[in-house]
Scaffold this motif. Structure first.
Motif, mmCIF file in Angstrom:
data_model
loop_
_atom_site.group_PDB
_atom_site.id
_atom_site.type_symbol
_atom_site.label_atom_id
_atom_site.label_comp_id
_atom_site.label_asym_id
_atom_site.label_seq_id
_atom_site.Cartn_x
_atom_site.Cartn_y
_atom_site.Cartn_z
ATOM 1 N N GLY A 100 102.303 61.313 21.676
ATOM 2 C CA GLY A 100 101.956 62.641 22.156
ATOM 3 C C GLY A 100 100.892 63.296 21.298
ATOM 4 N N CYS A 101 100.968 63.090 19.995
ATOM 5 C CA CYS A 101 99.971 63.645 19.081
ATOM 6 C C CYS A 101 98.598 63.036 19.346
ATOM 7 C CB CYS A 101 100.406 63.409 17.640
ATOM 8 S SG CYS A 101 99.333 64.175 16.393
ATOM 9 N N GLY A 102 98.550 61.716 19.467
ATOM 10 C CA GLY A 102 97.282 61.062 19.767
ATOM 11 C C GLY A 102 96.707 61.496 21.104
ATOM 12 N N PHE A 146 92.586 64.427 24.281
ATOM 13 C CA PHE A 146 92.167 65.339 25.348
ATOM 14 C C PHE A 146 91.455 66.569 24.801
ATOM 15 C CE2 PHE A 146 95.250 63.004 28.017
ATOM 16 C CZ PHE A 146 94.435 62.769 29.103
ATOM 17 N N SER A 147 91.920 67.097 23.680
ATOM 18 C CA SER A 147 91.246 68.281 23.132
ATOM 19 C C SER A 147 89.828 67.944 22.685
ATOM 20 C CB SER A 147 92.051 68.867 21.972
ATOM 21 O OG SER A 147 92.182 67.929 20.906
ATOM 22 N N LEU A 148 89.641 66.773 22.057
ATOM 23 C CA LEU A 148 88.293 66.359 21.655
ATOM 24 C C LEU A 148 87.426 66.033 22.873
ATOM 25 C CD1 LEU A 148 88.788 64.073 18.511
ATOM 26 C CD2 LEU A 148 87.726 66.327 18.615
ATOM 27 N N THR A 149 87.999 65.337 23.847
ATOM 28 C CA THR A 149 87.241 64.997 25.053
ATOM 29 C C THR A 149 86.716 66.241 25.742
ATOM 30 O OG1 THR A 149 88.493 62.956 25.446
ATOM 31 C CG2 THR A 149 87.383 63.931 27.342
ATOM 32 N N THR A 187 89.921 59.382 17.887
ATOM 33 C CA THR A 187 91.382 59.405 17.975
ATOM 34 C C THR A 187 91.986 58.110 17.455
ATOM 35 O OG1 THR A 187 91.261 60.864 19.911
ATOM 36 C CG2 THR A 187 93.339 59.726 19.520
ATOM 37 N N ALA A 188 91.436 56.984 17.886
ATOM 38 C CA ALA A 188 91.967 55.689 17.449
ATOM 39 C C ALA A 188 91.828 55.513 15.947
ATOM 40 C CB ALA A 188 91.241 54.571 18.191
ATOM 41 N N LEU A 193 98.725 72.639 17.171
ATOM 42 C CA LEU A 193 98.495 71.445 17.972
ATOM 43 C C LEU A 193 98.078 70.315 17.048
ATOM 44 C CD1 LEU A 193 95.047 71.446 19.800
ATOM 45 C CD2 LEU A 193 95.522 72.838 17.811
ATOM 46 N N CYS A 194 98.169 69.083 17.550
ATOM 47 C CA CYS A 194 97.670 67.946 16.788
ATOM 48 C C CYS A 194 96.147 67.986 16.797
ATOM 49 C CB CYS A 194 98.170 66.636 17.410
ATOM 50 S SG CYS A 194 99.810 66.164 16.877
ATOM 51 N N GLU A 195 95.574 68.023 15.614
ATOM 52 C CA GLU A 195 94.129 68.146 15.478
ATOM 53 C C GLU A 195 93.695 67.250 14.332
ATOM 54 O OE1 GLU A 195 90.523 69.404 13.760
ATOM 55 O OE2 GLU A 195 92.385 70.142 12.877
ATOM 56 N N VAL A 196 92.514 66.666 14.456
ATOM 57 C CA VAL A 196 92.075 65.626 13.528
ATOM 58 C C VAL A 196 92.083 66.098 12.085
ATOM 59 C CG1 VAL A 196 90.103 64.222 12.840
ATOM 60 C CG2 VAL A 196 90.712 64.376 15.233
ATOM 61 N N MET A 197 91.455 67.240 11.799
ATOM 62 C CA MET A 197 91.334 67.695 10.424
ATOM 63 C C MET A 197 92.691 68.042 9.823
ATOM 64 S SD MET A 197 88.201 67.170 10.298
ATOM 65 C CE MET A 197 87.836 67.661 8.624
#
Length: 322
Positions: free
Chosen positions: A96-98, A103-106, A160-161, A178-182
């Motif tokens: 779910g996090c990935g 989707f947020s980045l896309t 994401t990967a 939310l799950c976010e990269v940084m």
């Protein structure tokens, strides 16, 4: 000998929006109100553009897809955030996090690309109006939209990967709503300096280059507008372009501060504020900015409100009563 059963969890815990805030219930209720306003505003804008044949132009076609991106972007975070708060369940699975990161980045990258193409549309319409219908054909607009989605999805999939493959050695608590990269990178125990550099490089490609193209387009547009002899045409062009530039600043400003600011992964509170502005407030403000300064949108909305069966396309699908 009896062995102790150890359960290893791969779930993450979202700490939520500013957990130290004393009036968090009020803040969440306001966020939910903003969400409903954003959904309503963007849905109405998409419906108007779809129904009113006068709005079947490249500019409004691209605008309808911007509203669609806004609807999807705000829906990736707010429902989960509000549900987690009122249910008390703050966990999110690794998948779910990935998925949320993807989707947020896309959607964010696709909006940056689409705004660039919208500025090109305005450039052609004002600076080269005689060839506008040829350059901005319906098939070209479809390719523009498809390219925005594809560019966002491909770039997001790579990030994401790569971000999800890092081992987690800190408590699996993400200081974000939310799950976010940084925010996720704060939990890894590996050296991520090389990846952070790649984030800056990709941000340059999908943020700074599009922003430079947008600013160049609007510089040429304003120079062309100043040479117009018709005050009415000049005012209409300036109103449209100022609305577009307002939306551009709302998108690109927070994105630059989050992904291109040194040490941005170490300032979770500021990043939360920027994400709230970019992913929650901006989708609500966009339909207002485009509608209040756009006579065509206001007239289409007025025709729906004042007429019992206002639009030809609606007649064909539903039939009118007398």
């Amino acid at each position: 000998m009896e062995r102790n059963n150890v359960t290893v969890t791969t779930d993450f815990i979202l700490l939520g929006l500013w957990p130290e805030f004393s009036h968090l219930v009020i803040l969440l209720c306001l966020t939910l109100l903003v969400y409903f306003m954003a959904v309503l505003g963007n849905a109405v804008l998409i419906l108007l553009i779809w129904l009113d044949t006068q709005l079947h132009s490249p500019m409004y076609f691209l605008l309808s897809h911007l509203s669609l991106l806004d609807l999807a972007l705000i829906s990736t975070s707010v429902p989960k955030m509000v549900t987690d708060f009122f249910s008390g369940e703050r966990t999110i699975s690794q998948i779910g996090c990935g998925t949320q990161i993807f989707f947020s980045l896309t959607l964010g990258i696709a909006e940056c690309l689409l705004l660039t193409l919208m500025s090109y549309d305005r450039y052609v319409a004002i600076c080269n109006p005689l060839r506008y219908s040829v350059i901005m054909s319906h098939s070209t607009c479809k390719r523009m939209v498809t390219g925005s989605w594809a560019g966002g999805a491909i770039t997001s999939l790579v990030h994401t990967a790569y971000a999800m493959h890092f081992p987690i050695c800190h408590p699996r608590e993400i200081p974000h709503f939310l799950c976010e990269v940084m925010a996720l990178l704060k939990l890894t125990c590996e050296d991520i300096s090389a990846y952070v550099k790649s984030v800056v490089v990709s941000s340059f490609l999908v943020v700074l280059i599009p922003l430079s193209l947008i600013l160049a387009s609007y510089t040429l547009i304003f120079l062309a507008v100043l040479r117009m002899n018709s005050p009415e045409g000049r005012n209409k062009a300036l109103a449209t372009c100022s609305s577009n530039l307002g939306v551009v600043s709302l998108y690109f400003g927070p994105a630059i501060l989050v992904y291109m600011r040194p040490g941005s992964s170490k300032t979770p509170r500021l990043n939360q504020s920027l994400f709230m502005f970019n992913a929650v407030l901006t989708p609500m403000l966009n339909p207002l900015i485009y509608s209040l300064r756009n006579k065509d949108i206001l007239e289409a909305l007025k025709s729906i409100v004042t007429s019992r069966c206002p639009l030809g396309k609606l007649k064909r699908h539903l039939g009118c009563y007398t």
